[in-house]
Scaffold this motif. Structure first.
Motif, PDB file in Angstrom:
ATOM      1  N   SER A  46      61.160 -51.781  32.167  1.00 39.35           N
ATOM      2  CA  SER A  46      62.589 -52.206  31.498  1.00 39.35           C
ATOM      3  C   SER A  46      62.792 -53.540  31.407  1.00 39.35           C
ATOM      4  O   SER A  46      62.827 -54.335  30.188  1.00 39.35           O
ATOM      5  CB  SER A  46      63.883 -51.550  32.003  1.00 39.35           C
ATOM      6  OG  SER A  46      63.288 -49.714  31.909  1.00 39.35           O
ATOM      7  N   CYS A  47      62.215 -54.070  32.174  1.00 40.14           N
ATOM      8  CA  CYS A  47      62.988 -55.724  32.311  1.00 40.14           C
ATOM      9  C   CYS A  47      62.020 -56.245  31.564  1.00 40.14           C
ATOM     10  O   CYS A  47      61.850 -57.442  30.271  1.00 40.14           O
ATOM     11  CB  CYS A  47      63.624 -56.532  33.630  1.00 40.14           C
ATOM     12  SG  CYS A  47      64.951 -55.523  34.721  1.00 40.14           S
ATOM     13  N   SER A  69      55.579 -58.538  38.668  1.00 39.25           N
ATOM     14  CA  SER A  69      55.766 -58.959  37.554  1.00 39.25           C
ATOM     15  C   SER A  69      54.290 -59.968  37.346  1.00 39.25           C
ATOM     16  O   SER A  69      53.838 -59.668  36.154  1.00 39.25           O
ATOM     17  CB  SER A  69      56.822 -60.326  37.954  1.00 39.25           C
ATOM     18  OG  SER A  69      56.113 -60.611  38.800  1.00 39.25           O
ATOM     19  N   GLN A 128      61.923 -64.829  36.201  1.00 39.41           N
ATOM     20  CA  GLN A 128      63.451 -64.331  35.792  1.00 39.41           C
ATOM     21  C   GLN A 128      63.272 -62.595  36.200  1.00 39.41           C
ATOM     22  O   GLN A 128      63.906 -61.924  37.072  1.00 39.41           O
ATOM     23  CB  GLN A 128      64.026 -64.645  34.724  1.00 39.41           C
ATOM     24  CG  GLN A 128      64.551 -65.389  33.877  1.00 39.41           C
ATOM     25  CD  GLN A 128      65.160 -65.351  33.472  1.00 39.41           C
ATOM     26  OE1 GLN A 128      66.916 -64.677  32.897  1.00 39.41           O
ATOM     27  NE2 GLN A 128      65.115 -65.628  31.643  1.00 39.41           N
ATOM     28  N   LEU A 129      61.682 -62.158  35.834  1.00 37.13           N
ATOM     29  CA  LEU A 129      61.006 -60.322  36.051  1.00 37.13           C
ATOM     30  C   LEU A 129      61.153 -60.479  37.919  1.00 37.13           C
ATOM     31  O   LEU A 129      60.806 -58.948  38.304  1.00 37.13           O
ATOM     32  CB  LEU A 129      60.505 -60.326  35.696  1.00 37.13           C
ATOM     33  CG  LEU A 129      59.408 -58.843  35.560  1.00 37.13           C
ATOM     34  CD1 LEU A 129      60.150 -58.150  35.343  1.00 37.13           C
ATOM     35  CD2 LEU A 129      58.236 -58.592  34.771  1.00 37.13           C
ATOM     36  N   LEU A 178      64.803 -60.783  39.622  1.00 40.79           N
ATOM     37  CA  LEU A 178      65.050 -58.316  39.235  1.00 40.79           C
ATOM     38  C   LEU A 178      64.672 -58.207  39.773  1.00 40.79           C
ATOM     39  O   LEU A 178      65.178 -56.974  41.004  1.00 40.79           O
ATOM     40  CB  LEU A 178      64.891 -58.922  37.855  1.00 40.79           C
ATOM     41  CG  LEU A 178      66.067 -59.976  36.516  1.00 40.79           C
ATOM     42  CD1 LEU A 178      65.884 -59.444  35.323  1.00 40.79           C
ATOM     43  CD2 LEU A 178      67.182 -59.167  36.926  1.00 40.79           C
ATOM     44  N   LEU A 179      63.187 -58.208  39.800  1.00 36.56           N
ATOM     45  CA  LEU A 179      62.728 -57.096  40.805  1.00 36.56           C
ATOM     46  C   LEU A 179      62.665 -57.256  43.029  1.00 36.56           C
ATOM     47  O   LEU A 179      63.407 -56.113  43.322  1.00 36.56           O
ATOM     48  CB  LEU A 179      60.933 -57.675  40.095  1.00 36.56           C
ATOM     49  CG  LEU A 179      60.742 -56.171  39.156  1.00 36.56           C
ATOM     50  CD1 LEU A 179      59.678 -56.682  39.159  1.00 36.56           C
ATOM     51  CD2 LEU A 179      61.970 -55.343  39.053  1.00 36.56           C
ATOM     52  N   CYS A 224      53.538 -55.380  27.848  1.00 37.84           N
ATOM     53  CA  CYS A 224      54.888 -55.594  27.187  1.00 37.84           C
ATOM     54  C   CYS A 224      55.151 -55.408  26.277  1.00 37.84           C
ATOM     55  O   CYS A 224      56.377 -55.126  25.559  1.00 37.84           O
ATOM     56  CB  CYS A 224      55.337 -56.999  28.129  1.00 37.84           C
ATOM     57  SG  CYS A 224      54.320 -57.231  30.036  1.00 37.84           S
ATOM     58  N   ALA A 240      62.755 -49.797  36.843  1.00 38.28           N
ATOM     59  CA  ALA A 240      63.471 -51.560  36.944  1.00 38.28           C
ATOM     60  C   ALA A 240      62.305 -52.706  35.839  1.00 38.28           C
ATOM     61  O   ALA A 240      62.438 -53.367  35.304  1.00 38.28           O
ATOM     62  CB  ALA A 240      63.725 -52.135  37.727  1.00 38.28           C
ATOM     63  N   THR A 267      58.506 -52.252  24.183  1.00 36.95           N
ATOM     64  CA  THR A 267      59.633 -51.039  23.521  1.00 36.95           C
ATOM     65  C   THR A 267      59.407 -50.676  22.209  1.00 36.95           C
ATOM     66  O   THR A 267      59.877 -49.869  21.983  1.00 36.95           O
ATOM     67  CB  THR A 267      59.994 -53.504  22.459  1.00 36.95           C
ATOM     68  OG1 THR A 267      59.907 -54.379  24.169  1.00 36.95           O
ATOM     69  CG2 THR A 267      61.124 -53.110  21.963  1.00 36.95           C
ATOM     70  N   TYR A 322      62.350 -56.106  28.078  1.00 38.09           N
ATOM     71  CA  TYR A 322      63.301 -57.550  27.078  1.00 38.09           C
ATOM     72  C   TYR A 322      63.160 -58.296  27.007  1.00 38.09           C
ATOM     73  O   TYR A 322      62.485 -59.221  26.391  1.00 38.09           O
ATOM     74  CB  TYR A 322      64.886 -56.404  28.209  1.00 38.09           C
ATOM     75  CG  TYR A 322      65.355 -57.972  27.830  1.00 38.09           C
ATOM     76  CD1 TYR A 322      66.213 -57.900  26.551  1.00 38.09           C
ATOM     77  CD2 TYR A 322      65.938 -58.600  28.401  1.00 38.09           C
ATOM     78  CE1 TYR A 322      67.869 -58.746  25.872  1.00 38.09           C
ATOM     79  CE2 TYR A 322      67.162 -59.761  28.341  1.00 38.09           C
ATOM     80  CZ  TYR A 322      67.917 -59.180  26.612  1.00 38.09           C
ATOM     81  OH  TYR A 322      68.783 -60.061  26.832  1.00 38.09           O
ATOM     82  N   LEU A 323      62.406 -59.137  28.688  1.00 34.38           N
ATOM     83  CA  LEU A 323      62.062 -60.553  28.675  1.00 34.38           C
ATOM     84  C   LEU A 323      61.096 -60.833  28.248  1.00 34.38           C
ATOM     85  O   LEU A 323      60.715 -62.125  27.909  1.00 34.38           O
ATOM     86  CB  LEU A 323      61.706 -60.454  30.295  1.00 34.38           C
ATOM     87  CG  LEU A 323      63.193 -60.342  31.295  1.00 34.38           C
ATOM     88  CD1 LEU A 323      62.592 -60.361  32.931  1.00 34.38           C
ATOM     89  CD2 LEU A 323      63.959 -61.140  31.016  1.00 34.38           C
TER      90      LEU A 323
END
Length: 218
Positions: A167-168, A99, A202-203, A206-207, A109, A164, A113, A171-172
Motif C-alpha cells: 500500500s505504501c 522496502s 520513507q518506506l 514506515l515499515l 510499484c 502495509a 496503484t 503511494y510513495l
C-alpha cells in the motif's frame, strides 16, 4: 527486441508474439509510466497492426494485469532471496529488506496503484481469478519467509507488514515520479521535494514502525 513474424501460425510463433507484446508494454511502462501505455503504442513498437493484439490480450487492462502478475513473482523471489535463512533481524533490518525488494521493482510499484484502480476490475472473471490466485500464492510464500526470519513476528504480523508495504509503496512511488509542474514547484520549495522523493527511506521508516507494532501485538 526482436520483431515477431507478421503471421503467427505455430504455437511457438504465437508465444513469441505474446511475449513481444508484453516486452513492449513493459518497456513503455518503464519509460513513460503505466498510465501512458496504450495498445496502439504497444503494437507500434512491436511492428504489428493494432488489431493483432486482440488475439492475445482482450484489452489494455488484461495486458497490464499480466505484467502485474509477473511482478508478484518477481517480488516474492527478491524478498525470499533477501531473507535467505536470516534469523534475529531487527525491525529496521526487516523493513529495509522489504522496502529494498520493492525499490528494485519500480514497474511493479507503479502497477500496484493501477491494479486496484482499474486493471483487475476491467477483465473477465476468470482472468481476475487467475491474477488473485497468483498474487495470493506469492503473498503466502513471503508471509512464511518473514515469519521464519523473525521469531517475534507471527503470521498475522507478517501479513500486516506485507499489506502495509504494497500500500505504501504504491503511494510513495507515485510521489517519487513528479510531473513537470511538481518538479518546478519542488525547485521553488525544496522541503516538499525532500518529503516526496525519498522512496526507500520513507518506506523503510514506515515499515519499521509497522514491524515494531506487529511484534508487540504478537
Amino acid at each position: 527486441m526482436s520483431q515477431p513474424k507478421q503471421r503467427a501460425r505455430s504455437a511457438q510463433d504465437k508465444q513469441l508474439r505474446r511475449m513481444a507484446l508484453l516486452d513492449a508494454a513493459r518497456e513503455l511502462a518503464i519509460e513513460q509510466g503505466v498510465r501512458e501505455v496504450t495498445l496502439a503504442a504497444v503494437t507500434a513498437r512491436v511492428g504489428l497492426h493494432p488489431s493483432a493484439v486482440r488475439r492475445y490480450f482482450e484489452s489494455r487492462e488484461e495486458l497490464l494485469l499480466e505484467l502485474a502478475e509477473q511482478g508478484w513473482a518477481d517480488w516474492r523471489d527478491r524478498l525470499v532471496t533477501g531473507l535467505n535463512d536470516a534469523h534475529g533481524l531487527s525491525a529496521e533490518q526487516i523493513a529495509d529488506l522489504v522496502s529494498g525488494s520493492l525499490e528494485q521493482l519500480p514497474l511493479f510499484c507503479d502497477l500496484l496503484t493501477h491494479v486496484v484502480l482499474s486493471l483487475e476490475g476491467a477483465v473477465r472473471l476468470e482472468r481476475a481469478r487467475r491474477y488473485k490466485i497468483a498474487a495470493s500464492a506469492a503473498y503466502d510464500t513471503m508471509t512464511q519467509a518473514l515469519v521464519g526470519a523473525d521469531a517475534d513476528l507471527d503470521r498475522q504480523g507478517a501479513q500486516t507488514l506485507l499489506t502495509a508495504a504494497m500500500s505504501c509503496a504504491a503511494y510513495l512511488f507515485q510521489l517519487s515520479r513528479p510531473s513537470a509542474t511538481l518538479r518546478q514547484l519542488y525547485t521553488e520549495q525544496p522541503r516538499w521535494a525532500h518529503d516526496a522523493l525519498r522512496f526507500r527511506e520513507q518506506l523503510t521508516s514506515l515499515l519499521t514502525a509497522v514491524t515494531l507494532g506487529a511484534r508487540q501485538h504478537a
